[in-house]
Design a protein around this motif. Sequence first.
Motif, mmCIF file in Angstrom:
data_model
loop_
_atom_site.group_PDB
_atom_site.id
_atom_site.type_symbol
_atom_site.label_atom_id
_atom_site.label_comp_id
_atom_site.label_asym_id
_atom_site.label_seq_id
_atom_site.Cartn_x
_atom_site.Cartn_y
_atom_site.Cartn_z
ATOM 1 N N LYS B 6 0.847 -1.188 0.000
ATOM 2 C CA LYS B 6 0.000 0.000 0.000
ATOM 3 C C LYS B 6 0.874 1.227 0.000
ATOM 4 O O LYS B 6 1.945 1.224 0.613
ATOM 5 C CB LYS B 6 -0.847 -0.035 1.274
ATOM 6 C CG LYS B 6 -1.854 1.069 1.397
ATOM 7 C CD LYS B 6 -2.801 0.705 2.518
ATOM 8 C CE LYS B 6 -3.923 1.695 2.624
ATOM 9 N NZ LYS B 6 -4.983 1.155 3.489
ATOM 10 N N LEU B 206 12.733 -3.950 5.152
ATOM 11 C CA LEU B 206 12.029 -5.207 4.869
ATOM 12 C C LEU B 206 10.672 -4.938 4.220
ATOM 13 O O LEU B 206 10.106 -5.816 3.578
ATOM 14 C CB LEU B 206 11.802 -5.991 6.168
ATOM 15 C CG LEU B 206 13.040 -6.597 6.825
ATOM 16 C CD1 LEU B 206 12.637 -7.293 8.123
ATOM 17 C CD2 LEU B 206 13.727 -7.573 5.884
ATOM 18 N N ALA B 207 10.133 -3.726 4.402
ATOM 19 C CA ALA B 207 8.815 -3.424 3.866
ATOM 20 C C ALA B 207 8.874 -2.621 2.575
ATOM 21 O O ALA B 207 7.886 -2.067 2.123
ATOM 22 C CB ALA B 207 7.992 -2.668 4.911
ATOM 23 N N ASN B 256 5.989 4.856 3.765
ATOM 24 C CA ASN B 256 5.347 3.617 3.333
ATOM 25 C C ASN B 256 6.206 2.372 3.530
ATOM 26 O O ASN B 256 5.677 1.265 3.596
ATOM 27 C CB ASN B 256 4.947 3.735 1.860
ATOM 28 C CG ASN B 256 3.821 4.752 1.688
ATOM 29 O OD1 ASN B 256 2.675 4.476 2.040
ATOM 30 N ND2 ASN B 256 4.151 5.935 1.187
ATOM 31 N N ALA B 257 7.543 2.535 3.613
ATOM 32 C CA ALA B 257 8.407 1.366 3.794
ATOM 33 C C ALA B 257 9.022 1.323 5.186
ATOM 34 O O ALA B 257 9.692 0.374 5.541
ATOM 35 C CB ALA B 257 9.519 1.368 2.740
ATOM 36 N N ILE B 258 8.823 2.367 5.966
ATOM 37 C CA ILE B 258 9.361 2.490 7.318
ATOM 38 C C ILE B 258 10.898 2.547 7.254
ATOM 39 O O ILE B 258 11.466 2.581 6.158
ATOM 40 C CB ILE B 258 8.857 1.361 8.248
ATOM 41 C CG1 ILE B 258 7.367 1.087 7.996
ATOM 42 C CG2 ILE B 258 9.018 1.740 9.717
ATOM 43 C CD1 ILE B 258 6.423 2.244 8.233
ATOM 44 N N THR B 365 11.614 -3.060 10.746
ATOM 45 C CA THR B 365 11.847 -3.223 9.306
ATOM 46 C C THR B 365 13.329 -3.182 8.943
ATOM 47 O O THR B 365 13.698 -3.174 7.761
ATOM 48 C CB THR B 365 11.101 -2.116 8.534
ATOM 49 O OG1 THR B 365 11.329 -0.874 9.191
ATOM 50 C CG2 THR B 365 9.625 -2.394 8.484
ATOM 51 N N ASN B 366 14.209 -3.148 9.959
ATOM 52 C CA ASN B 366 15.645 -3.180 9.653
ATOM 53 C C ASN B 366 15.964 -4.479 8.905
ATOM 54 O O ASN B 366 15.494 -5.550 9.277
ATOM 55 C CB ASN B 366 16.446 -3.115 10.959
ATOM 56 C CG ASN B 366 17.909 -2.811 10.700
ATOM 57 O OD1 ASN B 366 18.249 -1.725 10.240
ATOM 58 N ND2 ASN B 366 18.755 -3.794 10.958
#
Lengths: 452, 390
Positions: B6, B206-207, B256-258, B365-366
């Motif tokens: 998203k 990761l996102a 959006n991906a952190i 999300t690292n």
Amino acid sequence: MIDDKARLIENLTGVRSSKLNYYVELKKRNREIVIQNRRLEIIHQLSRDINIDMSLEMIVQRVYENLPLVIPCDFLGLITLEGSELRLVATQPPLPCNGLVVPRNSVLWEIIRKQQEQVYLCIAGDGKLLEELPVRQFELNCLILDPLKVKQNIIGMLVIGTREKNIYSQNDLTFARQLADQLAICVQNRRLYEEVVQAKREWEEAFRARVQMQAQLVQSAKLAAIGEMAAGVAHELNSPMTVIIGNAQMLQRELVPEHPASQLLKDIVACGLRCKKIIQNLLTFARQEPPAVAPTDLNEVVERVLSLVKYQINRNGINVCTDLAPDLPRVAANGQQLDQVLINLLLNARDALEGVERERYIHIRTGVRRDENGRRCAAVTVQDNGQGISPENMSRVFDPFFTTKEASRGTGLGLSVSLGIARAHGGTIEVESRPGEGSTFTLVLPLEEDRS
Amino acid sequence: MRMISKFVAPEIIFGLGALSQVGESALRLGATKLFVISDPGVVANQWVDRAIARLKEAGLSFEIWFEVTSNPKDYEVIEGVKRYQDTGCDAILAVGGGSPIDVAKAVAILATNGGVIQDYEGVNKITRPLPPLLVVPTTAGSGSEVTQFAIIVDTRRKVKMTIISKSLVPDIAIIDPVVLQTKDARLTAATGLDALSHAIESFVSLAATPLTDVNALNAIRLVARYLRPSVACRSNLEAKSAMAMAALQAGLAFSNAILGATHAMAHQLDAQLDLHHGETNAILLPYVMEFNMIACVEKFARIAEAMGENIAGLSTWEAAERAIQAVRRLARDLDIPDKITVGNLSEERINNLAQNALKDACIITNPRDVTERDLHNLFALALKRGIQVD
């Protein structure tokens, strides 16, 4: 752990989270406002209904018509606190158990006792609850119990129930609270209204009794004056009577018994003595002295009273017969007061016989009997075969100022005073009557040996 | 690999002189009285006055509040909400760097959701829509104008709370490179490196998704090429525009991906020591990149390429190392130290920093799994201890 991380990443970035939208919120708010409006309508309707003399059942019915639109509701109940009882007074849907008394161990009583005002949410089936309410019958799962409070006092309780589970929101509870407050005012106003109506009724009754009493007081004052006058007249008659008797006796002594006038003189003396006796009794009766209690023979009372009134009664064509028990034990009593009671009973009997076509009689008996407590008593019974007392008047014959006689004849005080005298002697007056056949009044006095 | 992703972004108005769109934009959001949040520096530069002039032109009323400090504090939010409600405002305009924008987001949360700001720490805790939120960033770095993040310091616990919710994405972001001209060299450098750290961290996250990658890579390219001239010359509008775009794209990418460990660590240092967030990130970034490299060598190689390194003929590994060197060189050129200088930081405090960093949402999300021990080592590397005394 890996799943956990994936889930966290999903939360941070994923499709499940979204920017909240004003229009959605607006629609939600609009829905809430519509519901809020309906709620206000209900409360407004309640406040309008207060003005009408409306039964609690009707009020509950009116509320229930709209309630399910604004709050989950399959049952509505109104409970009021009446004295020391909690009573289910109205329900919707209507139930035959209206008027049901809530048992003391109910959770409802706990709420009342603690004087807690807030709304209670009860989940049905949690032991403590409410077998007395139709929880089972309606398969209710959630209940709001909301005490009705007026100025610090709980006067009842509103019960809203639903079949749905865990449904009530804080908003619902707030509304329930407002509804209960309004309903409390309704219930209270109804009570006040009823009290006012009742007070008005009582006042009117008291007013009517007062008017009647005033008329009768005038009448009794008149009677008292006549009585006093009669006593005076009697006293005045005493001297001429003494002269008549004395002179007649002197003449008697000078005549030989064979003289034709002798019998006439004898009659004059006898009648004179009888007059004196009557005058004597009248004066004794009229004398106003504190009642003195002495051993009293009821038979003597009967004789004495008859000497006063028998002539009057006979003159009305009524046959008086007596059946006096020999060896009647004496009672401790005030003779004069007993005279008064008996005169009263006799005069009432005479009046009851007025206009009766058949052969009329008054039958006086004395005797010993047991009263309802098992005490030995002496009794005087006055029985007539007059018109009797109608059933609706039976309970009132001893009421002060109650009379069926025309105003010029009765004060309505005779029997009430007589009962007062009988009670002062530890006794009573019993009455039996059959309309059209006659009445029997019995003065019952406990015998001396039993009075202690 | 996620199948569905998203991408959330505000309406973005970008360009020289975009500030003039403030009034119109506020009207479109249905605002009648705006609560204007700024900081003293921005107010002094008269950007607020210009924004207000546009509000007046649009016939809007407003209330100005500019008592916001860097690393915004929870008590400032309390004060802001009170002012917002007392003055009967119905929309919020933030003019400034990351701090006023984050405070604006926090004020907006409490204005319609109530409670204290601590209630919303974490992910998706907001349950009601916020008042319309317009932002005009005056720095090129924080990315807050487009993100779903707000960072507020809990002064009692001395931690930076991360609040994440799609509701925090502003309604309209008005990005005008002209306003960047008033920033001094040091601030320009720090915020530029902040944008770089956003871009790099979200790129290796990761996102990350293709949509975020495209934004992140372009942001890296723009920073590598235009940050030096932007710091060097205030009036270079070409460089300023490029940096504004870099910050915007980095923001879109990381919203959006952190992010990753750099930010998880920086949040702790900022809160404890009240350091400048951009500078802290710039110092921490190379250390974290070294730690993360084994997890995503290819991506690092692409970063090196985007930074303008010549990687022709190099192995992927060598190319990846060039990315770290390029970041170090950029920082050095901009006078950013390679260590954080603090006084007498005890072992216990480092442990504490590591523990808190492990709880930060950004750590999730690292690209490389992180332990408390790893964080401890990274802090130890980046902190030049005991040299300066308090």
